[in-house]
Design a protein around this motif. Structure first.
Motif, PDB file in Angstrom:
ATOM      1  N   ALA B 169       0.850  -1.193   0.000  1.00  0.00           N
ATOM      2  CA  ALA B 169       0.000   0.000   0.000  1.00  0.00           C
ATOM      3  C   ALA B 169       0.882   1.239   0.000  1.00  0.00           C
ATOM      4  O   ALA B 169       1.941   1.257   0.634  1.00  0.00           O
ATOM      5  N   VAL B 170       0.442   2.269  -0.721  1.00  0.00           N
ATOM      6  CA  VAL B 170       1.225   3.489  -0.845  1.00  0.00           C
ATOM      7  C   VAL B 170       0.377   4.676  -0.415  1.00  0.00           C
ATOM      8  O   VAL B 170      -0.785   4.777  -0.811  1.00  0.00           O
ATOM      9  N   THR B 171       0.954   5.556   0.386  1.00  0.00           N
ATOM     10  CA  THR B 171       0.210   6.753   0.747  1.00  0.00           C
ATOM     11  C   THR B 171       1.087   7.985   0.572  1.00  0.00           C
ATOM     12  O   THR B 171       2.295   7.934   0.784  1.00  0.00           O
ATOM     13  N   GLY B 172       0.436   9.075   0.153  1.00  0.00           N
ATOM     14  CA  GLY B 172       1.167  10.303  -0.088  1.00  0.00           C
ATOM     15  C   GLY B 172       0.989  11.317   1.022  1.00  0.00           C
ATOM     16  O   GLY B 172       1.570  12.391   0.984  1.00  0.00           O
ATOM     17  N   SER B 173       0.151  10.977   2.004  1.00  0.00           N
ATOM     18  CA  SER B 173      -0.160  11.918   3.090  1.00  0.00           C
ATOM     19  C   SER B 173       0.247  11.326   4.429  1.00  0.00           C
ATOM     20  O   SER B 173       0.197  10.123   4.605  1.00  0.00           O
ATOM     21  N   PRO B 174       0.608  12.202   5.360  1.00  0.00           N
ATOM     22  CA  PRO B 174       0.917  11.704   6.706  1.00  0.00           C
ATOM     23  C   PRO B 174      -0.300  11.013   7.341  1.00  0.00           C
ATOM     24  O   PRO B 174      -0.144  10.028   8.052  1.00  0.00           O
ATOM     25  N   ALA B 175      -1.503  11.544   7.079  1.00  0.00           N
ATOM     26  CA  ALA B 175      -2.710  10.862   7.552  1.00  0.00           C
ATOM     27  C   ALA B 175      -2.875   9.635   6.677  1.00  0.00           C
ATOM     28  O   ALA B 175      -3.213   9.738   5.520  1.00  0.00           O
ATOM     29  N   ASP B 176      -2.617   8.494   7.231  1.00  0.00           N
ATOM     30  CA  ASP B 176      -2.568   7.264   6.440  1.00  0.00           C
ATOM     31  C   ASP B 176      -3.985   6.783   6.166  1.00  0.00           C
ATOM     32  O   ASP B 176      -4.646   6.281   7.049  1.00  0.00           O
ATOM     33  N   ARG B 177      -4.442   6.947   4.915  1.00  0.00           N
ATOM     34  CA  ARG B 177      -5.788   6.496   4.584  1.00  0.00           C
ATOM     35  C   ARG B 177      -5.767   5.197   3.788  1.00  0.00           C
ATOM     36  O   ARG B 177      -6.736   4.848   3.127  1.00  0.00           O
ATOM     37  N   ALA B 178      -4.649   4.507   3.811  1.00  0.00           N
ATOM     38  CA  ALA B 178      -4.546   3.274   3.033  1.00  0.00           C
ATOM     39  C   ALA B 178      -4.208   2.079   3.919  1.00  0.00           C
ATOM     40  O   ALA B 178      -3.856   1.022   3.413  1.00  0.00           O
ATOM     41  N   ALA B 179      -4.309   2.251   5.228  1.00  0.00           N
ATOM     42  CA  ALA B 179      -3.972   1.167   6.161  1.00  0.00           C
ATOM     43  C   ALA B 179      -2.589   0.593   5.863  1.00  0.00           C
ATOM     44  O   ALA B 179      -2.333  -0.591   6.010  1.00  0.00           O
ATOM     45  N   SER B 180      -1.678   1.470   5.469  1.00  0.00           N
ATOM     46  CA  SER B 180      -0.380   0.994   4.973  1.00  0.00           C
ATOM     47  C   SER B 180       0.438   0.295   6.056  1.00  0.00           C
ATOM     48  O   SER B 180       1.323  -0.488   5.752  1.00  0.00           O
ATOM     49  N   GLN B 181       0.127   0.578   7.316  1.00  0.00           N
ATOM     50  CA  GLN B 181       0.937  -0.035   8.376  1.00  0.00           C
ATOM     51  C   GLN B 181       0.544  -1.475   8.670  1.00  0.00           C
ATOM     52  O   GLN B 181       1.217  -2.158   9.424  1.00  0.00           O
ATOM     53  N   VAL B 182      -0.550  -1.928   8.069  1.00  0.00           N
ATOM     54  CA  VAL B 182      -0.892  -3.340   8.213  1.00  0.00           C
ATOM     55  C   VAL B 182      -0.787  -4.041   6.858  1.00  0.00           C
ATOM     56  O   VAL B 182      -1.541  -4.961   6.562  1.00  0.00           O
ATOM     57  N   HIS B 183       0.164  -3.608   6.060  1.00  0.00           N
ATOM     58  CA  HIS B 183       0.453  -4.277   4.790  1.00  0.00           C
ATOM     59  C   HIS B 183       1.848  -4.910   4.854  1.00  0.00           C
ATOM     60  O   HIS B 183       2.671  -4.530   5.665  1.00  0.00           O
ATOM     61  N   HIS B 188       5.436   5.252   2.337  1.00  0.00           N
ATOM     62  CA  HIS B 188       4.940   6.589   2.667  1.00  0.00           C
ATOM     63  C   HIS B 188       5.766   7.616   1.913  1.00  0.00           C
ATOM     64  O   HIS B 188       6.975   7.709   2.135  1.00  0.00           O
ATOM     65  N   LEU B 189       5.135   8.379   1.043  1.00  0.00           N
ATOM     66  CA  LEU B 189       5.893   9.418   0.334  1.00  0.00           C
ATOM     67  C   LEU B 189       6.403  10.458   1.328  1.00  0.00           C
ATOM     68  O   LEU B 189       5.684  10.869   2.243  1.00  0.00           O
ATOM     69  N   ARG B 190       7.642  10.860   1.117  1.00  0.00           N
ATOM     70  CA  ARG B 190       8.313  11.778   2.033  1.00  0.00           C
ATOM     71  C   ARG B 190       9.213  12.705   1.227  1.00  0.00           C
ATOM     72  O   ARG B 190       9.619  12.347   0.139  1.00  0.00           O
ATOM     73  N   ARG B 191       9.562  13.822   1.821  1.00  0.00           N
ATOM     74  CA  ARG B 191      10.623  14.635   1.231  1.00  0.00           C
ATOM     75  C   ARG B 191      11.926  14.345   1.962  1.00  0.00           C
ATOM     76  O   ARG B 191      11.957  14.273   3.180  1.00  0.00           O
ATOM     77  N   GLY B 192      12.999  14.173   1.178  1.00  0.00           N
ATOM     78  CA  GLY B 192      14.295  13.854   1.765  1.00  0.00           C
ATOM     79  C   GLY B 192      15.018  15.111   2.193  1.00  0.00           C
ATOM     80  O   GLY B 192      14.485  16.219   2.091  1.00  0.00           O
ATOM     81  N   PRO B 193      16.244  14.935   2.669  1.00  0.00           N
ATOM     82  CA  PRO B 193      17.024  16.046   3.207  1.00  0.00           C
ATOM     83  C   PRO B 193      17.144  17.218   2.222  1.00  0.00           C
ATOM     84  O   PRO B 193      17.127  18.374   2.630  1.00  0.00           O
ATOM     85  N   ASP B 194      17.259  16.934   0.939  1.00  0.00           N
ATOM     86  CA  ASP B 194      17.425  18.027  -0.024  1.00  0.00           C
ATOM     87  C   ASP B 194      16.136  18.340  -0.760  1.00  0.00           C
ATOM     88  O   ASP B 194      16.145  18.908  -1.842  1.00  0.00           O
ATOM     89  N   GLY B 195      15.022  17.927  -0.167  1.00  0.00           N
ATOM     90  CA  GLY B 195      13.748  18.245  -0.790  1.00  0.00           C
ATOM     91  C   GLY B 195      13.328  17.257  -1.858  1.00  0.00           C
ATOM     92  O   GLY B 195      12.247  17.369  -2.420  1.00  0.00           O
ATOM     93  N   GLN B 196      14.171  16.279  -2.135  1.00  0.00           N
ATOM     94  CA  GLN B 196      13.778  15.319  -3.180  1.00  0.00           C
ATOM     95  C   GLN B 196      12.724  14.360  -2.653  1.00  0.00           C
ATOM     96  O   GLN B 196      12.577  14.187  -1.441  1.00  0.00           O
ATOM     97  N   ILE B 197      11.988  13.759  -3.586  1.00  0.00           N
ATOM     98  CA  ILE B 197      10.872  12.903  -3.182  1.00  0.00           C
ATOM     99  C   ILE B 197      11.309  11.448  -3.077  1.00  0.00           C
ATOM    100  O   ILE B 197      12.098  10.961  -3.898  1.00  0.00           O
ATOM    101  N   GLY B 198      10.802  10.790  -2.074  1.00  0.00           N
ATOM    102  CA  GLY B 198      11.117   9.376  -1.894  1.00  0.00           C
ATOM    103  C   GLY B 198      10.128   8.745  -0.935  1.00  0.00           C
ATOM    104  O   GLY B 198       9.042   9.279  -0.713  1.00  0.00           O
ATOM    105  N   PHE B 199      10.525   7.634  -0.355  1.00  0.00           N
ATOM    106  CA  PHE B 199       9.594   6.875   0.474  1.00  0.00           C
ATOM    107  C   PHE B 199      10.212   6.488   1.818  1.00  0.00           C
ATOM    108  O   PHE B 199      11.383   6.110   1.882  1.00  0.00           O
ATOM    109  N   GLU B 200       9.374   6.521   2.830  1.00  0.00           N
ATOM    110  CA  GLU B 200       9.669   5.778   4.050  1.00  0.00           C
ATOM    111  C   GLU B 200       9.145   4.362   3.791  1.00  0.00           C
ATOM    112  O   GLU B 200       8.038   4.205   3.266  1.00  0.00           O
ATOM    113  N   VAL B 201       9.925   3.346   4.138  1.00  0.00           N
ATOM    114  CA  VAL B 201       9.533   1.979   3.802  1.00  0.00           C
ATOM    115  C   VAL B 201       9.249   1.182   5.069  1.00  0.00           C
ATOM    116  O   VAL B 201      10.115   1.052   5.937  1.00  0.00           O
ATOM    117  N   LEU B 202       8.023   0.667   5.164  1.00  0.00           N
ATOM    118  CA  LEU B 202       7.649  -0.211   6.279  1.00  0.00           C
ATOM    119  C   LEU B 202       7.515  -1.634   5.756  1.00  0.00           C
ATOM    120  O   LEU B 202       6.997  -1.835   4.653  1.00  0.00           O
TER     121      LEU B 202
END
Ligand code: HEM
Ligand code: SF4
Lengths: 165, 548
Positions: B169-183, B188-202
């Protein structure tokens, strides 16, 4: 003699498998035996002039074959059950990571509907489960004309297809 | 939305031909039950209590109106006039005939749909936030990445015979509306140290017999490495996951057995070998995908007060069934599939057709499905909300109960499922009848009730604010109740309140729990907040009080 699908053809197999009487053309042994022969601690069971092949079981680490990838002519990957999936990884790694170019054979509970994906993982020979029709199995290799993943032998990387043509 | 190109069309057509061939071999007796089972499962076909059940993939919950009309057509032609939306944004048909399933798949292929990998021990449909692309709190739209994952995972040659099913499951918002933590994997889409886009991976979340919240194994993965990292996780799992016991075969058990650190190290080691191979996604490819999900050409509109002078029913609907949109002058509309007396998630062919017409008229020609078994019209101008409400009301899709107790998640249970201990659907009816006073439901505030008919947890009971699980006691249906679960940003697993209760006592037990809540809540505290503050004990004491 055992019939297999190899290089898209049904043909007789000249090798002997572990537990069978040694064949003149080539003898397949377990990974442990193969490594022992290479280490000089076990006499090769292959008659003079016969090649030595190896059979991997699902839990075996194919990385151990890396030093012998260039000289090996046959690696058999055993699928004790048709749901066994580790052999798909073993095959891909042998081809893509360890540069193995010899015959890569799937054996055991190999079903018709699995040969296409196995071939995409680098398998070019299939010792099918009892009762499977070899002619139909060979035809299954053409089941799909396209795929999404870049694996061994893929020409255009599918996830970059937007950049082609 | 994404549109198929020649490759996609060819692949799906060839998959339909393959399945037709497999079905014919089965019907001709050339394949045994046991041989056919893994083949049909890989194409979403279960054999259930009454008939086969076909699960059709709705990739990341996005449907065009053309697709919705096709779903209606399938319901009419091959089923009994309705379909059932699931907790993974897919749709199921409960009454198809086996010999007609290949024709259903061929029909689906004409609208760029399929049932590939909707069940079986392989990578399942990737799910996403149902407000993707329109949520104000979104970091980036998850859907382009979901489509990239969909293609990569479809008929992946190495990962079609995994130890067990695998859900992403993939979510682009901090409010997880995809139950991603039980997948199995949550991204989780995130901005990295230099503003680039990436993911937190659970990794390693899941429900079922052993509910576990996923563990963060990487804080930030630059987006171009998405596929190589997924491939590394899957390879470690494919090799090391247990295959001797299906109850211990999910990746969550592997992560637990290896330990988070060792698991992470194994993934990183594998990833180092493949991160700069053909799996690397370049900007051109990511942008190509993003173009399919470009924002609409929105009109410049002010936010308006749509409720002034309107009847109470509309105001209640507006308050409960519409949501904020990132563009002023627009709202997202929740289409309730929780009509009292009807199984949660069920929708008739007429409703589907009517909704498709409405979405074409007043929205973007797209409909979204949610993991709590409702639908969404994502792009409605505020000035059109009143008409939308009228039309949805006429379709029976405007019950103003989203987020309330009546917005229950429920699996099919004994009515359709051969594994069930409990008739989840009749319990849902018992609850909606008991709590029919809508003003009481509004007063209770946000409340998620989730119900599963057995341990497999298709109804996500572990993460319900109130969870209900059907258990079998000497051939009788009993129900175990948990409280305090959540599948949102702050996920938690519910705690069992005590011994299970008899079938006729379920609604009464809920009433007791809610009495406790109402009597001890402070100001705007929600049920979940109260449980987190006071724990289970006050609730337990009331429910099991000798004089109750
Ligand atoms: C009626 C036939 C169904 C059968 C036989 C069935 C069977 C199962 C089984 C055996 C599992 C557990 C697998 C495991 O934990 O490894 C499972 C999990 C699940 N099912 Fe179903 N299911 C059915 C219908 C549904 C429906 C209708 C939905 C949606 C409403 C659904 C959603 C899920 C979900 C979300 C899970 C995942 C729980 C987890 O993460 O572990 N299933 N199902
Ligand atoms: S939770 Fe159990 S009863 Fe409900 S659908 Fe899943 S397997 Fe069937």
């Amino acid at each position: 003699m055992r019939q297999i699908v190899k290089h898209r053809q049904c043909q007789a197999d000249a090798w002997s498998m572990p537990g069978e009487a040694a064949a003149a053309a080539g003898v397949v042994v377990s990974l442990a035996d193969y490594l022992a022969v290479q280490a000089g601690t076990l006499a090769s069971p292959a008659p003079a002039g016969a090649a030595l092949g190896v059979q991997l079981e699902p839990a075996d680490d194919e990385a151990q074959l890396l030093p012998f990838a260039a000289q090996l002519q046959l690696v058999v990957v055993n699928f004790p059950k048709s749901a066994e999936g580790r052999g798909y990884t073993q095959g891909r790694m042998l081809r893509e990571r360890y540069g193995y170019c010899g015959e890569l054979r799937a054996a055991g509970a190999v079903l018709l509907d699995q040969v296409f994906l196995l071939a995409r993982c680098g398998f070019d020979a299939f010792d099918m489960a009892p009762g499977e029709n070899l002619t139909l199995a060979a035809a299954e290799l053409d089941r799909f004309s396209v795929a999404y993943q870049t694996v061994v032998g893929t020409v255009v990387q599918p996830h970059r297809r937007g950049q082609v043509g | 939305m994404y549109r198929y190109d020649t490759l996609d069309h060819t692949l799906v057509a060839e998959r339909v031909a393959q399945f037709r061939d497999q079905t014919q071999r089965f019907l001709a007796g050339q394949l045994s039950e046991d041989e056919f089972k893994p083949l049909r499962l890989r194409n979403g076909l279960y054999i259930q209590t009454h008939a086969p059940m076909l699960r059709v993939a709705v990739p990341y919950g996005l449907l065009s109106t053309r697709q919705v009309r096709m779903l209606a057509h399938l319901a009419r032609k091959y089923d009994r006039g309705y379909g059932h939306f699931t907790t993974r944004q897919n749709i199921q048909y409960n009454w198809p005939k086996l010999e007609e399933v290949p024709d259903m798949l061929a029909d689906l292929a004409t609208v760029e749909m399929h049932a590939i990998q909707t069940s079986g021990n392989c990578i399942r449909n990737t799910t996403a936030d149902h407000f993707a692309g329109i949520a104000p709190d979104e970091i980036d739209d998850p859907r382009p990445y979901c489509e990239i994952i969909r293609q990569w995972s479809t008929l992946h040659p190495e990962f079609n015979y995994l130890p067990r099913k695998f859900k992403i499951a993939v979510t682009g918002s901090p409010a997880d509306r995809a139950a991603s933590q039980v997948h199995d994997i949550g991204l989780h889409l995130r901005r990295g140290p230099d503003g680039q886009i990436g993911f937190e991976v659970l990794v390693g979340g899941g429900l079922g017999r052993t509910p576990i919240i996923g563990k963060v194994i990487r804080d930030f993965l630059p987006r171009e490495h998405l596929l190589s990292y997924l491939e590394a996780v899957l390879r470690v799992y494919n090799r090391a996951g247990r295959r001797d016991n299906i109850y211990k075969a999910r990746i969550k058990i592997l992560v637990k057995a290896m330990g988070e650190e060792a698991f992470r190290a194994a993934v990183e080691q594998e990833w180092a070998l493949i991160r700069d191979t053909a799996l690397l996604l370049d900007v051109v490819e990511i942008d190509r995908m993003r173009k399919y999900f470009r924002p609409l050409p929105y009109e410049k509109l002010p936010d308006i007060d749509v409720t002034a002078g309107r009847e109470a029913a509309f105001v209640a609907w507006y308050r409960h069934n519409t949501r904020v949109h990132k563009v002023s002058g627009y709202r997202a509309v929740m289409v309730s599939l929780k009509t009292p007396g009807i199984a949660p998630g069920d929708m008739t062919a007429e409703q589907m057709d009517g909704l498709a017409d409405l979405a074409d008229r007043i929205s973007s020609g797209e409909v979204r499905s949610t993991h709590d078994q409702n639908l969404v019209l994502g792009e409605v101008r505020q000035q059109d909300l009143y008409e939308t409400w009228q039309r949805l009301t006429a379709l029976g899709l405007a019950t103003a109960n989203i987020g309330t107790l009546a917005d229950m998640i429920c699996c099919p249970g004994l009515d359709f499922c051969s594994l069930a201990n409990a008739s989840s659907i009749s319990i849902a009816h018992q609850i909606t009848e008991r709590f029919s006073d809508i003003d009481y439901l509004y007063d209770l505030g946000p409340l998620e009730i989730k119900m599963s008919g057995c341990m497999n947890a298709c109804g996500h009971h572990h993460v319900g604010h109130i969870g209900i699980l059907g258990v079998d006691k000497h051939g009788e249906e009993w129900y175990q109740i948990t409280i305090g679960g959540s599948a949102s940003g702050d996920s938690s697993l519910g705690e069992v309140i005590g011994p299970s209760v008899a079938k006729l006592e379920v609604a009464n037990t809920l009433a007791a729990l809610l009495d406790v809540y109402v009597s001890i809540r402070e100001e705007d505290e929600t049920f979940l907040q109260v449980v987190r503050r006071v724990g289970v004990t006050p609730f337990r004491e009331r429910v099991y009080a000798p004089n109750r």
